[in-house]
Design an enzyme around this catalytic site. Structure first.
Site, mmCIF file in Angstrom:
data_model
loop_
_atom_site.group_PDB
_atom_site.id
_atom_site.type_symbol
_atom_site.label_atom_id
_atom_site.label_comp_id
_atom_site.label_asym_id
_atom_site.label_seq_id
_atom_site.Cartn_x
_atom_site.Cartn_y
_atom_site.Cartn_z
ATOM 1 N N ASP A 10 0.878 -1.162 0.000
ATOM 2 C CA ASP A 10 0.000 0.000 0.000
ATOM 3 C C ASP A 10 0.928 1.228 0.000
ATOM 4 O O ASP A 10 2.122 1.109 0.314
ATOM 5 C CB ASP A 10 -0.859 -0.060 1.273
ATOM 6 C CG ASP A 10 -1.693 1.188 1.454
ATOM 7 O OD1 ASP A 10 -2.321 1.632 0.475
ATOM 8 O OD2 ASP A 10 -1.697 1.734 2.583
ATOM 9 N N LEU A 11 0.397 2.375 -0.362
ATOM 10 C CA LEU A 11 1.252 3.571 -0.426
ATOM 11 C C LEU A 11 1.101 4.456 0.822
ATOM 12 O O LEU A 11 2.029 4.598 1.625
ATOM 13 C CB LEU A 11 0.899 4.369 -1.689
ATOM 14 C CG LEU A 11 1.621 5.694 -1.873
ATOM 15 C CD1 LEU A 11 3.118 5.497 -2.063
ATOM 16 C CD2 LEU A 11 1.046 6.445 -3.084
ATOM 17 N N ASP A 12 -0.101 5.037 0.956
ATOM 18 C CA ASP A 12 -0.324 6.016 2.035
ATOM 19 C C ASP A 12 -0.236 5.347 3.406
ATOM 20 O O ASP A 12 -1.008 4.443 3.712
ATOM 21 C CB ASP A 12 -1.714 6.653 1.874
ATOM 22 C CG ASP A 12 -1.851 7.416 0.563
ATOM 23 O OD1 ASP A 12 -0.945 8.186 0.226
ATOM 24 O OD2 ASP A 12 -2.878 7.236 -0.126
ATOM 25 N N THR A 18 1.774 9.905 4.191
ATOM 26 C CA THR A 18 0.733 10.796 3.673
ATOM 27 C C THR A 18 -0.576 10.656 4.444
ATOM 28 O O THR A 18 -1.466 11.493 4.286
ATOM 29 C CB THR A 18 0.479 10.512 2.185
ATOM 30 O OG1 THR A 18 0.524 9.094 2.019
ATOM 31 C CG2 THR A 18 1.516 11.166 1.293
ATOM 32 N N LYS A 46 -8.923 5.288 6.509
ATOM 33 C CA LYS A 46 -7.660 4.817 5.929
ATOM 34 C C LYS A 46 -7.940 3.711 4.919
ATOM 35 O O LYS A 46 -8.699 2.784 5.195
ATOM 36 C CB LYS A 46 -6.724 4.299 7.033
ATOM 37 C CG LYS A 46 -6.101 5.436 7.827
ATOM 38 C CD LYS A 46 -5.061 4.906 8.808
ATOM 39 C CE LYS A 46 -4.492 6.034 9.647
ATOM 40 N NZ LYS A 46 -3.685 5.528 10.770
ATOM 41 N N GLY A 47 -7.335 3.816 3.764
ATOM 42 C CA GLY A 47 -7.504 2.798 2.720
ATOM 43 C C GLY A 47 -8.788 2.953 1.920
ATOM 44 O O GLY A 47 -9.005 2.266 0.932
ATOM 45 N N ARG A 50 -11.633 8.216 -2.054
ATOM 46 C CA ARG A 50 -12.009 9.617 -1.779
ATOM 47 C C ARG A 50 -13.530 9.779 -1.687
ATOM 48 O O ARG A 50 -14.056 10.391 -0.755
ATOM 49 C CB ARG A 50 -11.446 10.507 -2.886
ATOM 50 C CG ARG A 50 -11.271 11.946 -2.466
ATOM 51 C CD ARG A 50 -10.717 12.764 -3.623
ATOM 52 N NE ARG A 50 -9.504 12.207 -4.208
ATOM 53 C CZ ARG A 50 -9.013 12.557 -5.397
ATOM 54 N NH1 ARG A 50 -9.608 13.470 -6.132
ATOM 55 N NH2 ARG A 50 -7.908 11.993 -5.856
ATOM 56 N N SER A 115 -2.730 0.592 -4.381
ATOM 57 C CA SER A 115 -3.199 1.746 -3.598
ATOM 58 C C SER A 115 -4.561 2.207 -4.064
ATOM 59 O O SER A 115 -4.883 2.141 -5.248
ATOM 60 C CB SER A 115 -2.193 2.899 -3.759
ATOM 61 O OG SER A 115 -2.736 4.102 -3.292
ATOM 62 N N ALA A 116 -5.351 2.708 -3.114
ATOM 63 C CA ALA A 116 -6.660 3.271 -3.452
ATOM 64 C C ALA A 116 -6.544 4.681 -4.012
ATOM 65 O O ALA A 116 -7.505 5.246 -4.526
ATOM 66 C CB ALA A 116 -7.534 3.302 -2.195
ATOM 67 N N SER A 117 -5.357 5.243 -3.939
ATOM 68 C CA SER A 117 -5.201 6.665 -4.267
ATOM 69 C C SER A 117 -5.114 6.937 -5.763
ATOM 70 O O SER A 117 -4.410 6.240 -6.496
ATOM 71 C CB SER A 117 -3.937 7.208 -3.592
ATOM 72 O OG SER A 117 -3.695 8.523 -4.051
ATOM 73 N N ASN A 119 -3.830 9.648 -6.625
ATOM 74 C CA ASN A 119 -2.626 10.481 -6.654
ATOM 75 C C ASN A 119 -1.347 9.647 -6.549
ATOM 76 O O ASN A 119 -0.254 10.210 -6.384
ATOM 77 C CB ASN A 119 -2.642 11.477 -5.487
ATOM 78 C CG ASN A 119 -3.804 12.460 -5.581
ATOM 79 O OD1 ASN A 119 -3.963 13.134 -6.593
ATOM 80 N ND2 ASN A 119 -4.627 12.541 -4.545
ATOM 81 N N LYS A 146 -11.173 -0.986 -1.358
ATOM 82 C CA LYS A 146 -10.845 -1.846 -0.212
ATOM 83 C C LYS A 146 -11.961 -1.641 0.813
ATOM 84 O O LYS A 146 -12.415 -0.518 0.960
ATOM 85 C CB LYS A 146 -9.497 -1.439 0.403
ATOM 86 C CG LYS A 146 -8.297 -1.559 -0.537
ATOM 87 C CD LYS A 146 -7.045 -0.928 0.096
ATOM 88 C CE LYS A 146 -5.903 -0.860 -0.891
ATOM 89 N NZ LYS A 146 -4.712 -0.152 -0.372
ATOM 90 N N GLU A 170 0.105 -3.257 4.691
ATOM 91 C CA GLU A 170 -1.031 -2.338 4.816
ATOM 92 C C GLU A 170 -1.081 -1.668 6.178
ATOM 93 O O GLU A 170 -0.765 -2.294 7.186
ATOM 94 C CB GLU A 170 -2.336 -3.149 4.678
ATOM 95 C CG GLU A 170 -2.991 -3.090 3.334
ATOM 96 C CD GLU A 170 -3.557 -1.719 2.970
ATOM 97 O OE1 GLU A 170 -3.652 -0.843 3.864
ATOM 98 O OE2 GLU A 170 -3.883 -1.521 1.803
ATOM 99 N N ASP A 171 -1.496 -0.401 6.199
ATOM 100 C CA ASP A 171 -1.668 0.295 7.487
ATOM 101 C C ASP A 171 -3.144 0.461 7.826
ATOM 102 O O ASP A 171 -3.465 1.050 8.858
ATOM 103 C CB ASP A 171 -1.021 1.687 7.447
ATOM 104 C CG ASP A 171 -1.784 2.637 6.532
ATOM 105 O OD1 ASP A 171 -2.198 2.203 5.439
ATOM 106 O OD2 ASP A 171 -1.974 3.805 6.926
#
Ligand code: BG6
Ligand code: MG
Length: 220
Positions: A10-12, A18, A46-47, A50, A115-117, A119, A146, A170-171
Site C-alpha cells: 500500500d502507499l499512504d 501521507t 484509511k484505505g 475519496r 493503492s486506493a489513491s 494520486n 478496499k 497495509e496500514d
C-alpha cells in the site's frame, strides 16, 4: 531467475506518511461543514477511496449534499491534500522502506504497489520511487474500494503470481481485510490492536527483516 513470492505495498501510511496529510485535509473540510473529526473517525477512512470517505463523513454528520457540492468538496479536499504532498521529497519515505525494497529487488522478488489513491503516481514521483515497482494498480484502475480485494488481485495478475504467494503491507483495517479476503498474507504496519486481523503486524519497517519472510509458508 525471478523468485515466486511477490511483495505488494500500500502507499499512504506504508511507504510514505501521507496518512497524516489525508487526516489534516479531511479534518479541515469536515469542521468547515460542522462535522466533528478526530483520529478515531480518521482510522475508518484509511484505505478508503475519496468518494467513500466523503460519504462516510457526511453520514456521521447526518448531512446530505447536492452532487455538485459533493464534487466541489472532494476537489477542495484533494487540492488541500496535494499542497502538502508537493512539499515531499525522498527524505519522506518512511524509515526502513527503501532498504527493504532494495533488498527485495536484489533477491529478484516482484514488487508492486496496490493503492486506493488516484494520486499514487504523483506521490511516487515526489519521493523518487516512480521507477521502483514492477506493477502499479491505483485508484484510477479499480472499481471496488478496499476492503474489496480487487486492487490486490489485479496486482497479482499483473505479476503473474498466485494470491497465496503474495505478502501485502497495509496500514489500514480496510486494506488488511482486502488482503485476507484475496487469500494473501497480510502484514499490518501500525498498531497491533487496530490491525488485529492482520496475519502479522509490525510498528514499522525497522521491526523485521527479509529473513522473517523466508520462514513463512504461503497461505494455503
Ligand atoms: C488511500 C488512503 O490510500 O487512498 C485514503 O488511505 C484515501 O485515506 C485514498 O482517501 C484515496 O486517495 P486519493 O489520493 O485518491 O484521494
Ligand atoms: Mg494506507
Amino acid at each position: 531467475m525471478q523468485n515466486q513470492t511477490a511483495f505488494i505495498f500500500d502507499l499512504d501510511g506504508v511507504i510514505v506518511d501521507t496518512a497524516k496529510f489525508h487526516f489534516l485535509a479531511w479534518q479541515k473540510l469536515a469542521n468547515k461543514i460542522g462535522i466533528d473529526f478526530s483520529e478515531k473517525e480518521n482510522e475508518q477512512l484509511k484505505g478508503v477511496s475519496r468518494v467513500k470517505s466523503l460519504e462516510k463523513i457526511l453520514s456521521w454528520g447526518n448531512k446530505t449534499l447536492s452532487d455538485q457540492e459533493f464534487q466541489r468538496l472532494m476537489e477542495e479536499k484533494n487540492q488541500d491534500y496535494l499542497n502538502y504532498v508537493q512539499q515531499m521529497s525522498k527524505d519522506d519515505i518512511l524509515p526502513g522502506v527503501k532498504s527493504f525494497l532494495d533488498e527485495l529487488k536484489s533477491k529478484h522478488h516482484p514488487i508492486a504497489l496496490g493503492s486506493a489513491s488516484k494520486n499514487a503516481k504523483t506521490i511516487l514521483k515526489c519521493v523518487d520511487l516512480n521507477d521502483t515497482f514492477d506493477a502499479i494498480v491505483d485508484g484510477n484502475e479499480v472499481t471496488k474500494a478496499k476492503p474489496n480485494p480487487e486492487v490486490f488481485l489485479k496486482v497479482a495478475k499483473l505479476l503473474n503470481t498466485e494470491p497465496q504467494d503474495c505478502f501485502v503491507f497495509e496500514d489500514s483495517i480496510a486494506g488488511i481485510k482486502a488482503a485476507n479476503v484475496g487469500g494473501m498474507i497480510s502484514i499490518g504496519i501500525g498498531d497491533k490492536e487496530t490491525l488485529r486481523e492482520a496475519d502479522f503486524c509490525f510498528k514499522n519497517f525497522n521491526e523485521f527483516d527479509y529473513q522473517f519472510f523466508k520462514n513463512i509458508k504461503s497461505k494455503t
